[in-house]
Design an enzyme around this catalytic site. Structure first.
Site, PDB file in Angstrom:
ATOM      1  N   SER A 110       0.793  -1.252  -0.039  1.00  0.00           N
ATOM      2  CA  SER A 110       0.050   0.096   0.014  1.00  0.00           C
ATOM      3  C   SER A 110       1.076   1.232   0.044  1.00  0.00           C
ATOM      4  O   SER A 110       1.736   1.321   0.861  1.00  0.00           O
ATOM      5  CB  SER A 110      -0.854   0.073   1.181  1.00  0.00           C
ATOM      6  N   GLY A 111       0.613   2.037  -0.753  1.00  0.00           N
ATOM      7  CA  GLY A 111       1.378   3.522  -1.149  1.00  0.00           C
ATOM      8  C   GLY A 111       2.783   3.264  -1.840  1.00  0.00           C
ATOM      9  O   GLY A 111       3.459   4.206  -1.807  1.00  0.00           O
ATOM     10  N   THR A 115      -1.793   2.642  -7.919  1.00  0.00           N
ATOM     11  CA  THR A 115      -2.742   3.080  -8.569  1.00  0.00           C
ATOM     12  C   THR A 115      -2.114   4.485  -9.429  1.00  0.00           C
ATOM     13  O   THR A 115      -2.781   4.377 -10.698  1.00  0.00           O
ATOM     14  CB  THR A 115      -3.550   4.091  -7.505  1.00  0.00           C
ATOM     15  N   ASN A 160      -0.782   5.792   2.928  1.00  0.00           N
ATOM     16  CA  ASN A 160      -0.921   6.347   1.847  1.00  0.00           C
ATOM     17  C   ASN A 160      -2.262   7.294   1.952  1.00  0.00           C
ATOM     18  O   ASN A 160      -3.207   6.714   2.310  1.00  0.00           O
ATOM     19  CB  ASN A 160      -1.326   5.161   0.620  1.00  0.00           C
ATOM     20  N   SER A 163      -5.108   5.766  -0.395  1.00  0.00           N
ATOM     21  CA  SER A 163      -5.059   4.338  -0.447  1.00  0.00           C
ATOM     22  C   SER A 163      -6.332   3.694  -1.111  1.00  0.00           C
ATOM     23  O   SER A 163      -7.634   4.133  -0.737  1.00  0.00           O
ATOM     24  CB  SER A 163      -4.605   3.929   0.791  1.00  0.00           C
ATOM     25  N   SER A 164      -6.037   2.905  -2.175  1.00  0.00           N
ATOM     26  CA  SER A 164      -7.360   2.436  -2.669  1.00  0.00           C
ATOM     27  C   SER A 164      -7.897   1.320  -1.591  1.00  0.00           C
ATOM     28  O   SER A 164      -7.062   0.515  -1.205  1.00  0.00           O
ATOM     29  CB  SER A 164      -7.031   1.696  -3.995  1.00  0.00           C
ATOM     30  N   GLY A 390      -2.662  -3.494  -1.873  1.00  0.00           N
ATOM     31  CA  GLY A 390      -1.102  -4.039  -1.840  1.00  0.00           C
ATOM     32  C   GLY A 390      -1.352  -5.043  -0.579  1.00  0.00           C
ATOM     33  O   GLY A 390      -2.023  -4.856   0.234  1.00  0.00           O
ATOM     34  N   GLU A 392      -0.767  -6.014   3.109  1.00  0.00           N
ATOM     35  CA  GLU A 392      -0.968  -5.092   3.987  1.00  0.00           C
ATOM     36  C   GLU A 392      -0.580  -5.779   5.365  1.00  0.00           C
ATOM     37  O   GLU A 392      -0.815  -6.794   5.814  1.00  0.00           O
ATOM     38  CB  GLU A 392      -2.249  -4.397   4.321  1.00  0.00           C
TER      39      GLU A 392
HETATM   40  N1  LIG Z   1       4.996   7.792 -10.342  1.00  0.00           N
HETATM   41  C1  LIG Z   1       4.965   8.712  -9.089  1.00  0.00           C
HETATM   42  N2  LIG Z   1       5.419   9.981  -9.328  1.00  0.00           N
HETATM   43  C2  LIG Z   1       5.048  10.906  -8.159  1.00  0.00           C
HETATM   44  N3  LIG Z   1       4.303  10.343  -7.150  1.00  0.00           N
HETATM   45  C3  LIG Z   1       3.821   8.894  -6.983  1.00  0.00           C
HETATM   46  C4  LIG Z   1       4.149   8.116  -8.184  1.00  0.00           C
HETATM   47  N4  LIG Z   1       3.582   7.101  -7.639  1.00  0.00           N
HETATM   48  C5  LIG Z   1       2.892   7.254  -6.491  1.00  0.00           C
HETATM   49  N5  LIG Z   1       3.312   8.498  -5.854  1.00  0.00           N
HETATM   50  C6  LIG Z   1       2.738   9.044  -4.783  1.00  0.00           C
HETATM   51  O1  LIG Z   1       2.656   7.975  -4.009  1.00  0.00           O
HETATM   52  C7  LIG Z   1       1.306   8.306  -3.336  1.00  0.00           C
HETATM   53  C8  LIG Z   1       0.730   6.752  -3.257  1.00  0.00           C
HETATM   54  O2  LIG Z   1       0.616   6.102  -4.439  1.00  0.00           O
HETATM   55  P1  LIG Z   1      -0.495   4.962  -4.777  1.00  0.00           P
HETATM   56  O3  LIG Z   1      -0.506   4.761  -6.271  1.00  0.00           O
HETATM   57  O4  LIG Z   1      -2.037   5.655  -4.453  1.00  0.00           O
HETATM   58  O5  LIG Z   1      -0.319   3.962  -4.002  1.00  0.00           O
HETATM   59  P2  LIG Z   1      -0.904   2.709  -4.038  1.00  0.00           P
HETATM   60  O6  LIG Z   1      -2.039   2.503  -4.989  1.00  0.00           O
HETATM   61  O7  LIG Z   1       0.260   1.721  -4.467  1.00  0.00           O
HETATM   62  O8  LIG Z   1      -1.332   2.390  -2.669  1.00  0.00           O
HETATM   63  C9  LIG Z   1       0.476   8.915  -4.310  1.00  0.00           C
HETATM   64  O9  LIG Z   1      -0.543   9.689  -3.914  1.00  0.00           O
HETATM   65  C10 LIG Z   1       1.488   9.744  -5.032  1.00  0.00           C
HETATM   66  O10 LIG Z   1       1.598  10.994  -4.072  1.00  0.00           O
HETATM   67 MG   LIG Z   2      -3.929   2.491  -4.700  1.00  0.00          MG
END
Ligand SMILES: Nc1ncnc2c1ncn2[C@@H]1O[C@H](COP(=O)(O)OP(=O)(O)O)[C@@H](O)[C@H]1O
Ligand SMILES: [Mg+2]
Length: 1078
Positions: A110-111, A115, A160, A163-164, A390, A392
């Site tokens: 997660s984070g 996404t 996050n 977080s989804s 992810g 957790e």
């Molecule tokens: N490629 C990227 N570039 C810049 N920031 C990113 C990138 N990927 C993730 N982040 C940062 O990390 C945070 C968490 O990403 P997210 O995709 O929501 O994580 P996950 O879905 O894996 O939990 C996002 O809100 C963003 O701020």
């Molecule tokens: Mg996510």
């Protein structure tokens, strides 16, 4: 640049190694170092073969611009530095061109950025696929479905901020051209417990906060809501605000997105009403009330909230109130109603809220699917993007974490299966021998969870369905019995004694050794959550709602459809959907994005090696590399390989004519690379050791430098040459143009000159003609004028007499004529006598006739003289001729002349013929005698005079003695040179003779005569007629006379009166003879 087809490679300008496969030596430390090095240089993507490792940068990087999209578009996977776009492009192209359905599997904690990654993939595909109004709308809807789902399904967690809280799998459908047609979204297990309770430091789903912050006052009052978060029990207050997130703005964004996706206004309204109802449900509170039968009963504390909910949802308040107080159990056709105590009432309330929300979420997904589903029935190509929660590990892990981690376990399973399978397949495809490698296979963990007979999920279901009292504890007991021996299951209570003393393992928990680590699960709530029970009274109450959306969310509340069979448990539902998903994924070509979280602080630039190390381990990335490298570390298709290294060998540089494979063979032979280091596949070269590749790279780099110099050299030469040729060509062009210009100019000049000349000639000709014509015209005019004048003159002449103006002149002329006439007539009568000497002449009558009168007088005088002369005989004429001669010679010269005029010239005064005395003389003279006269001859010596007869004949002058008549001297007229005389009244004259002549011997003669004038005249005339010479007659009072030898001067003086009128002559001396004249 992209269009220039510059062949680049992943290997260019590499930081660390772009592909972990090339890592040398390969171990955990170097692996992490490489990731860190790249992370520090903002290279967040690294490959393991075709898998992309993505390290969350926690900051926005400038690597997702449209230019980057263009860079990666249609480029080979290894051509540019590692990027999620390269993977997306590869997947999209193989979908479009090779007709292979694709799935993009994004895994990670997660984070870790899953996404975000899924969004990047979708946006890349949207950017490179077909364009057009329809296609764009589809794209837009697909992309806009994200914010809607994120608002309802994402929340802030400690890991996050966004977080989804649900799993999402989205199939994007394309037609054969690769244009998007639509999509289908599947959602997996929303974490609905979050609706009623959030762990510390976390928030409820975004939409609640967004609605309260962003809705207008009007909307809020319609929804019977207040803006203040603290008014709602379901909203955690300690982290209601998230840094850098503007809930109000996001509310507008999602409303806009909903509109784009195709939500109708009334649908949006219904959705928000349900959200409001959920929020308000949390505010319903219960109080205990003792009843007669001694049991506790719950009562709603404040019915106001309930009333408002019922107004909002159109539910009968009493129905809902009852549903919160009673529970009806139907068994064997019997309905038994039991009251709910306070705890049960709260449970019922929360169950309703959770169900309401999660069903709303599913409805949203379905509604979105309806909008974005492909409109056509043609065969579609599919690209699936899986963004699932992810792995957790929390402090307290419950049923949700168990489910989530199970799902991740399955994904890891499929990853292992697919990558290994793919690798193996490639070796077979390429005809390379396959060597087995050891790696951790998590199938055993999956089995622990999902096994149908003794898997944890099966045990849970069994417990839930078992009659009798079922609690979480009984479930744990059962687990302890069944799974105790499983090497990945740990529990204090298990028979296996190895955890008996493990204090980190509480009694109410069990622990599973997941592939990603050990996770301790609290068994509390497992049964309930798995049952996912909603009291029938509540679902029936919901079904009765006037709100059509709510009604449709609870179909089981319909009493007509009463179903006594228990609904499938949450666990089995999830297991089934995961199984479907896995099946689905297995049919597709997988593409992996493995997200790694560099730190726990959501902070940029921090790379926590321990955290990363942990993720690398459980993701099995090292094994991944090993599998990939088993046997051969690097592989590349022959064409790009040859293209990249062909400059290292003479035969292959610059062009290899034959097939690429033989080119590579030649190349490798030439470079003397040991045979065991590489192997030839069907379409690829396999290189065993990364060192070999690096050696190749080094050689290439060196060679490139040389080539660059060569190219520079050739280019400079070429540039100079082309420049020169261009200049030359330009010069020719310029010259041509200039010549053309000059010739044009010259031609123009000639032309204008010709024109000038022409015009002059024409002008000249024209003027000539004009002159001619003018002349003719003038002639005509002149003739006309003359004729006119002439006629005028004629007419005037004819008419002049009639003009009074002429009368004066006429009269004047007439008068003049009369006067002249009269004058002449009078003159006739007054004429004087015809005597020439008559001086009379009548006086003139008019002054104006003066000249006429004088002229007339002169004419008249001449006329009467002529008349007088006409009377003369020839004799008389001769006399007068002589007289005229005499007048011409002497008039006004000699004082004697006037007295001679009246004397007639007789000549022969002495009549010789009659006097006999002179008979002899007469006989001696044969010629005619012109003068015969007696003169006094002056003696030269004394001045005394002697008489002598003076005879003049035609030829001679004779002197004879008067008495005797004897000739004394004879002088031929030719010898007479001159006659001299005085001017006075005397008769003296001297005859000068020619010197030396015979007669002159005695000297010149000096005479005195009374007829001097006559004699001198006759002598002159005779000499003239005889000798044709004029005789010189000198009239002077002093002259010289030749006497013999002497010259004597004869001088005339005024004499005295003594001798009367006779002049006296006296010789004074030798030189002077004086004549005294009276
Ligand atoms: N490629 C990227 N570039 C810049 N920031 C990113 C990138 N990927 C993730 N982040 C940062 O990390 C945070 C968490 O990403 P997210 O995709 O929501 O994580 P996950 O879905 O894996 O939990 C996002 O809100 C963003 O701020
Ligand atoms: Mg996510």
């Amino acid at each position: 640049m992209a269009k220039m087809e510059v062949k680049t490679s992943l290997l260019d300008n590499m930081i660390g190694v772009g592909d972990m496969v090339l890592l040398e030596p390969l171990n955990e430390e170097t692996f992490i170092d490489n990731l860190k090095k790249r992370f520090d240089h903002s290279e967040i993507y690294t490959y393991i073969g075709s898998v992309v490792i993505s390290v969350n940068p926690y900051r926005s990087l400038p690597i997702y611009s449209p230019e980057k999209v263009e860079d990666y578009r249609n480029r080979n996977f290894y051509e540019l530095s590692p990027h999620i776009f390269a993977l997306s492009d590869e997947a999209y192209r193989s979908l479009r061109d090779q007709d292979k359905d694709q799935c993009i599997l994004i895994t990670g904690e997660s984070g870790a950025g899953k996404t975000e990654a899924s969004k990047l993939v979708m946006s890349y595909v949207a950017a490179v696929c077909g364009k057009g109004a329809e296609v764009n709308q589809v794209k837009e809807q697909l992309l806009q479905s994200n914010p809607v789902l994120e608002a309802f399904g994402n929340a802030k967690t400690v890991r996050n901020d966004n977080s989804s809280r649900f799993g999402k799998y989205m199939d994007i459908e394309f037609d054969f051209k690769g244009d998007p047609l639509g999509g289908v979204i599947s959602n997996y297990l929303l974490e609905k417990s979050r609706v009623v309770k959030q762990p510390r430091g976390e928030r409820n789903f975004h939409v609640f906060y967004q609605l309260l912050s962003g809705a207008s006052e009007e909307l809020l009052s319609k929804l019977k809501l207040e803006r203040d978060f603290s008014r709602y029990n379901y909203l955690s207050l300690d982290s209601a605000k998230v840094n850098g997130v503007d809930d109000a703005a996001n509310f507008r964004t999602i409303r806009n997105a909903m509109q784009i996706v195709g939500f109708m206004d009334h649908e949006v309204k219904s959705v928000l009403e349900v959200v409001a109802a959920v929020l308000k449900l949390g505010n319903i509170e219960f109080k205990p009330e003792s009843r007669v039968n001694g049991l506790d009963e719950s009562k709603i504390k404040d019915k106001n909230e309930l009333k408002e909910i019922c107004e909002l949802t159109g539910i009968d308040q009493s129905v809902l109130e009852r549903a919160f107080s009673f529970r009806t159990v139907e068994a064997k056709q019997e309905k038994v109603s039991t009251t709910l105590n306070v705890a049960q009432a709260y449970y019922a309330r929360d169950a309703l809220a959770k169900n309401l929300y999660s069903r709303l979420f599913s409805w949203l997904v379905n509604r979105i699917n309806e909008s974005i589903k492909a409109q056509t029935k043609v065969r579609k190509k599919v690209m699936g993007v899986l963004d699932i929660y992810g792995f957790e590990i929390f402090e307290d892990n419950s049923f949700e974490q168990f489910i989530i981690n199970y799902c991740n376990e399955k994904l890891q399973q499929i990853f292992i299966e697919l990558t290994l399978k793919e690798e193996q397949e490639e070796y077979i495809r390429e005809g390379i021998e396959w060597t087995h490698i050891d790696y951790f296979n998590n199938a055993i963990i999956c089995d622990l969870i999902e096994n149908n007979t003794n898997g944890i999920l099966a045990m849970l279901d069994e417990e839930c369905l078992r009659p009798g009292t079922v609690t979480d504890e009984t479930f744990l007991e059962k687990l302890n019995q069944v799974c105790a021996t499983h090497q990945h299951f740990e529990s204090r209570m298990s028979k296996c004694s190895r955890f008996l003393n493990d204090t980190s393992l509480p009694h109410s928990c069990f622990r599973i050794q997941h592939y990603a680590g050990k996770v301790l699960y609290q068994v509390e709530g497992f049964v309930d959550k798995n049952n996912d029970l909603l009291y029938r009274d509540l679902s029936q109450a919901m079904w009765k709602a006037g709100h059509s959306l709510i009604k449709s969310l609870f179909p089981e509340g319909n009493p007509a459809k009463i179903n006594l069979k228990r609904p499938p448990t949450a666990g089995s539902q999830f297991k089934a959907s995961v199984a479907t998903l896995m099946k689905n994924l297995q049919t597709k070509n997988p593409n992996y994005i493995r997200c790694i979280k560099p730190n726990d602080k959501k902070a940029a630039h921090i790379f926590s090696e321990a955290l990363v190390c942990h993720q690398i381990r459980y993701l099995g990335l090292l094994e991944n590399v090993r599998v990939r490298r088993a046997g051969y570390a690097f592989r590349q298709a022959y064409e790009p390989c040859l293209e990249r290294y062909k400059m290292l060998c003479k035969q292959t540089w610059p062009h290899w004519k034959g097939p690429a494979r033989s080119g590579v063979e030649v190349l490798f032979n030439e470079l003397e690379i040991p045979v065991e280091e590489y192997s030839f596949g069907r379409s690829k070269i396999f290189i065993r050791n990364p060192r070999t590749l690096f050696k190749l790279e080094d050689l290439r780099k060196q060679r490139l430098e040389d080539l660059a110099t060569l190219i520079q050299k050739i280019y400079r030469g070429w540039k100079c040459r082309t420049h020169f040729l261009l200049m030359k060509r330009s010069q020719i062009v310029i010259a041509a143009w200039y010549r053309r210009y000059a010739q044009q100019k010259r031609y123009q000049q000639i032309k204008s000159s010709a024109l000038v000349i022409q015009s002059y000639i024409r002008g000249w000709k024209a003027r000539k003609i004009l002159r001619e014509l003018k002349h003719q015209k003038r002639c005509k005019e002149a003739a006309t004028t003359i004729a006119a004048y002439w006629r005028g003159t004629q007419v005037r002449r004819e008419y002049r007499k009639f003009f009074r103006a002429n009368a004066g002149k006429k009269i004047y002329e007439f008068t003049l004529q009369r006067i002249v006439q009269k004058y002449f007539l009078e003159m006739k009568n007054k004429m004087p006598s015809l005597s020439p000497i008559d001086k009379n002449w009548p006086s003139r009558p008019y002054l104006f006739l003066d000249s006429t009168h004088k002229e007339l007088k002169r004419i008249f005088h001449l006329w009467r003289c002529k008349k007088y002369r006409d009377q003369f005989t020839d004799q008389q004429k001769l006399v007068y001729e002589e007289k005229l001669e005499a007048s011409e010679l002497f008039k006004d010269k000699k004082a004697l002349y006037p007295s001679s005029v009246g004397q007639p010239f007789q000549g022969a005064y002495l009549e010789i013929n009659k006097n006999p005395k002179y008979k002899k003389l007469k006989d001696a003279i044969e010629e005619k005698i012109i003068i015969a006269e007696v003169v006094n001859k002056i003696n030269r010596a004394n001045g005394k005079s002697t008489s002598r007869i003076f005879l003049l004949t035609n030829n001679n002058l004779l002197l004879a003695d008067q008495k005797s008549g004897q000739i004394k001297s004879e002088v031929p007229l030719g010898d007479v040179t001159k006659v001299s005389m005085s001017s006075q009244n005397d008769g003296f004259f001297a005859v000068h003779l020619k010197e030396g002549s015979e007669a002159a011997s005695k000297g010149d003669f000096l005479f005195s005569s009374d007829h001097l004038i006559e004699m001198a005249t006759k002598l002159y005339r005779t000499t003239l007629s005889q000798t044709k010479q004029k005789l010189n007659i000198e009239i002077s009072d002093e002259f010289l006379v030749q006497f013999r030898q002497d010259k004597v001067c004869v001088k005339f003086i005024q004499g005295n009166q003594k001798n009367g009128s006779v002049p006296m002559c006296k010789r004074k001396n030798n030189r002077l003879l004086e004549v005294a004249v009276p």
